[in-house]
Design a protein around this motif. Structure first.
Motif, PDB file in Angstrom:
ATOM      1  N   GLY A 282      -6.025   5.101 -11.151  1.00 46.54           N
ATOM      2  CA  GLY A 282      -5.036   5.523 -12.138  1.00 46.54           C
ATOM      3  C   GLY A 282      -5.234   4.746 -13.427  1.00 46.54           C
ATOM      4  O   GLY A 282      -6.334   4.289 -13.737  1.00 46.54           O
TER       5      GLY A 282
ATOM      6  N   VAL B   5     -10.150   0.402  -5.727  1.00 48.99           N
ATOM      7  CA  VAL B   5      -9.409   1.321  -4.869  1.00 48.99           C
ATOM      8  C   VAL B   5      -8.170   1.781  -5.635  1.00 48.99           C
ATOM      9  O   VAL B   5      -7.260   1.011  -5.897  1.00 48.99           O
ATOM     10  N   GLY B   6      -8.157   3.061  -5.999  1.00 50.69           N
ATOM     11  CA  GLY B   6      -7.086   3.601  -6.837  1.00 50.69           C
ATOM     12  C   GLY B   6      -7.537   3.636  -8.281  1.00 50.69           C
ATOM     13  O   GLY B   6      -7.838   2.599  -8.876  1.00 50.69           O
TER      14      GLY B   6
ATOM     15  N   TYR C 259      -7.348  11.274  -5.086  1.00 55.41           N
ATOM     16  CA  TYR C 259      -6.510  12.121  -5.936  1.00 55.41           C
ATOM     17  C   TYR C 259      -7.113  12.390  -7.311  1.00 55.41           C
ATOM     18  O   TYR C 259      -6.478  13.040  -8.137  1.00 55.41           O
TER      19      TYR C 259
ATOM     20  N   GLY D 203      -6.490   1.070 -12.715  1.00 54.10           N
ATOM     21  CA  GLY D 203      -7.831   1.062 -12.139  1.00 54.10           C
ATOM     22  C   GLY D 203      -8.891   1.375 -13.180  1.00 54.10           C
ATOM     23  O   GLY D 203      -9.971   0.772 -13.197  1.00 54.10           O
TER      24      GLY D 203
ATOM     25  N   ASP E 167     -10.721   7.037  -4.794  1.00 54.93           N
ATOM     26  CA  ASP E 167      -9.389   7.575  -5.048  1.00 54.93           C
ATOM     27  C   ASP E 167      -9.416   9.053  -4.713  1.00 54.93           C
ATOM     28  O   ASP E 167     -10.022   9.848  -5.434  1.00 54.93           O
TER      29      ASP E 167
ATOM     30  N   THR F  36       2.455   4.094  -0.539  1.00 55.09           N
ATOM     31  CA  THR F  36       2.858   5.341   0.103  1.00 55.09           C
ATOM     32  C   THR F  36       2.675   5.155   1.608  1.00 55.09           C
ATOM     33  O   THR F  36       2.095   4.150   2.049  1.00 55.09           O
TER      34      THR F  36
ATOM     35  N   ARG G 210       1.334   8.013 -10.883  1.00 58.35           N
ATOM     36  CA  ARG G 210       0.168   7.152 -10.837  1.00 58.35           C
ATOM     37  C   ARG G 210      -0.024   6.463 -12.170  1.00 58.35           C
ATOM     38  O   ARG G 210      -0.004   7.050 -13.177  1.00 58.35           O
TER      39      ARG G 210
ATOM     40  N   LEU H 293      -7.415  -3.724  -5.663  1.00 60.72           N
ATOM     41  CA  LEU H 293      -6.507  -2.664  -5.233  1.00 60.72           C
ATOM     42  C   LEU H 293      -5.593  -2.252  -6.385  1.00 60.72           C
ATOM     43  O   LEU H 293      -4.961  -3.111  -7.014  1.00 60.72           O
ATOM     44  N   HIS H 294      -5.488  -0.937  -6.622  1.00 63.31           N
ATOM     45  CA  HIS H 294      -4.659  -0.422  -7.714  1.00 63.31           C
ATOM     46  C   HIS H 294      -3.985   0.884  -7.323  1.00 63.31           C
ATOM     47  O   HIS H 294      -3.798   1.768  -8.152  1.00 63.31           O
ATOM     48  N   CYS H 295      -3.608   1.013  -6.056  1.00 59.75           N
ATOM     49  CA  CYS H 295      -2.987   2.250  -5.583  1.00 59.75           C
ATOM     50  C   CYS H 295      -1.487   2.038  -5.380  1.00 59.75           C
ATOM     51  O   CYS H 295      -1.030   0.919  -5.159  1.00 59.75           O
TER      52      CYS H 295
ATOM     53  N   THR I 116      -0.928   4.364   2.247  1.00 60.39           N
ATOM     54  CA  THR I 116      -1.510   3.100   1.793  1.00 60.39           C
ATOM     55  C   THR I 116      -0.801   1.877   2.358  1.00 60.39           C
ATOM     56  O   THR I 116      -1.294   0.757   2.192  1.00 60.39           O
TER      57      THR I 116
END
Length: 345
Positions: free
Chosen positions: A169, A166-167, A192, A172, A190, A226, A345, A221-223, A229
């Protein structure tokens, strides 16, 4: 002529044997030179006093603030005064930079977005594989006097399992390359990044978090943190995870809601969790984390996924170089600029 003033609010590398030793600021003095007045946040009883009046006093008249875990607030910015030129985060995450507030003050901010990709991806893999192979219950059982190959249960063959990231960038993607090598399938969610990017890392993008949770045996998890999230892994999300799956969080503590995680572990919705981050940072300060820490299927570390001798040295030098550039008026095009409330990110 007044020397430029730089305040490092809470640098962990200045602490030795529980005491602040400003003589350890060798890299900073080398890069910044003798023409800069270095200040450091107040430290007492083994902790930085990040919200104390003394911190505001030390911010007075500063040209640059360098924050680590300290939250950027109106009080801190007002204490620094009109001469403040820039705020730098000594780390990857930018949630404590308060980018919206800095934008209102017209102040540029920077972080160091890529100094610990190797470390965090390695640490994530270590937590994940410790869970998959039940290393902690094996260790505890054997050193406790019992030889039992089934302590912690029989593991599954990872090349028949699915990793969900998840995420996607920098970190991730590094996790997909490293940890993904152990798994038969890698899923990515992701919103984005484009779907084709995942293909380049041997993974497959899915449209929703729910789809990833339902199919993944290991979720990492790597987001960034915000409003979207914040506590994304609550009771509802955790109950939607695949039965027998694991959760690993080495990103931001507030991504996971502690009471929901405890219920997921207690009810057997998931098989275990690996955690490097919490909110508050020290989970012993919040009783909601206590049953999570005590659960036998949990592996925890003290927010050190980013840490290595090399990463710390790189971060210190790069931050000092950012500060020197700001003092010299050379900020155009510098890596790590945080332009808006949406985190780098």
């Amino acid at each position: 002529m007044t020397r430029p003033r730089v305040l490092y609010t809470d640098p962990p590398w200045l602490i030795e044997d529980g005491r602040l030793d400003s003589g350890l600021a060798t890299v900073e003095r080398e890069v910044l030179g003798r023409d800069v007045e270095l200040r450091f946040g107040p430290h007492e009883d083994g902790r930085y006093q990040i919200t104390s009046p003394q911190m505001l006093e030390r911010a007075d008249g500063c040209d640059v603030l360098v924050v680590y875990r300290t939250q950027v607030t109106e009080e801190l910015l007002d204490a620094a005064g009109d001469g403040l030129r820039m705020v730098v985060r000594q780390g990857v995450g930018v949630d404590n930079l308060n980018a919206g507030l800095l934008a209102r003050y017209g102040l540029p901010a920077y972080n160091v977005p890529d100094y610990c990709v190797d470390e965090v991806s390695t640490h994530t893999a270590a937590l994940a594989l410790a869970l998959e192979r039940q290393l902690i219950p094996q260790h505890q059982t054997l050193v406790g006097g019992t030889f039992d190959i089934y302590a912690g249960g029989a593991p599954h063959r990872t090349n028949r399992r699915t990793l969900g990231i998840v995420g996607f960038g920098r970190i991730g993607r590094a996790v997909a390359r490293r940890l993904g090598a152990f798994y038969g399938q890698v899923l990515v969610h992701d919103p984005y990044v484009g779907r084709d990017l995942a293909e380049g890392y041997g993974a497959r993008a899915v449209d929703t978090l729910e789809e990833l949770l339902a199919q993944s045996d290991m979720v990492t998890l790597h987001c960034p943190l915000t409003p979207d999230t914040d506590q994304m892994m609550d009771e509802s999300a955790l109950s939607a995870m695949k039965p027998g799956s694991y959760l690993v969080n080495a990103a931001r503590g507030r991504l996971v809601e502690p009471e929901g995680l405890h219920k997921a572990l207690r009810e057997g919705w998931i098989a275990g969790a690996g955690l490097d981050v919490f909110s508050p940072e020290n989970p012993h300060q919040d009783p909601r984390w206590h049953p999570v820490l005590a659960h036998p299927s949990v592996v925890v570390t003290s927010h050190r996924a980013f840490l290595s001798v090399e990463a710390e040295a790189s971060s210190r030098r790069r931050v000092a170089e950012l500060v020197r550039a700001a003092l010299d008026g050379r900020t155009h095009g510098l890596v790590g600029k945080v332009d808006a409330p949406d985190p780098v990110r």
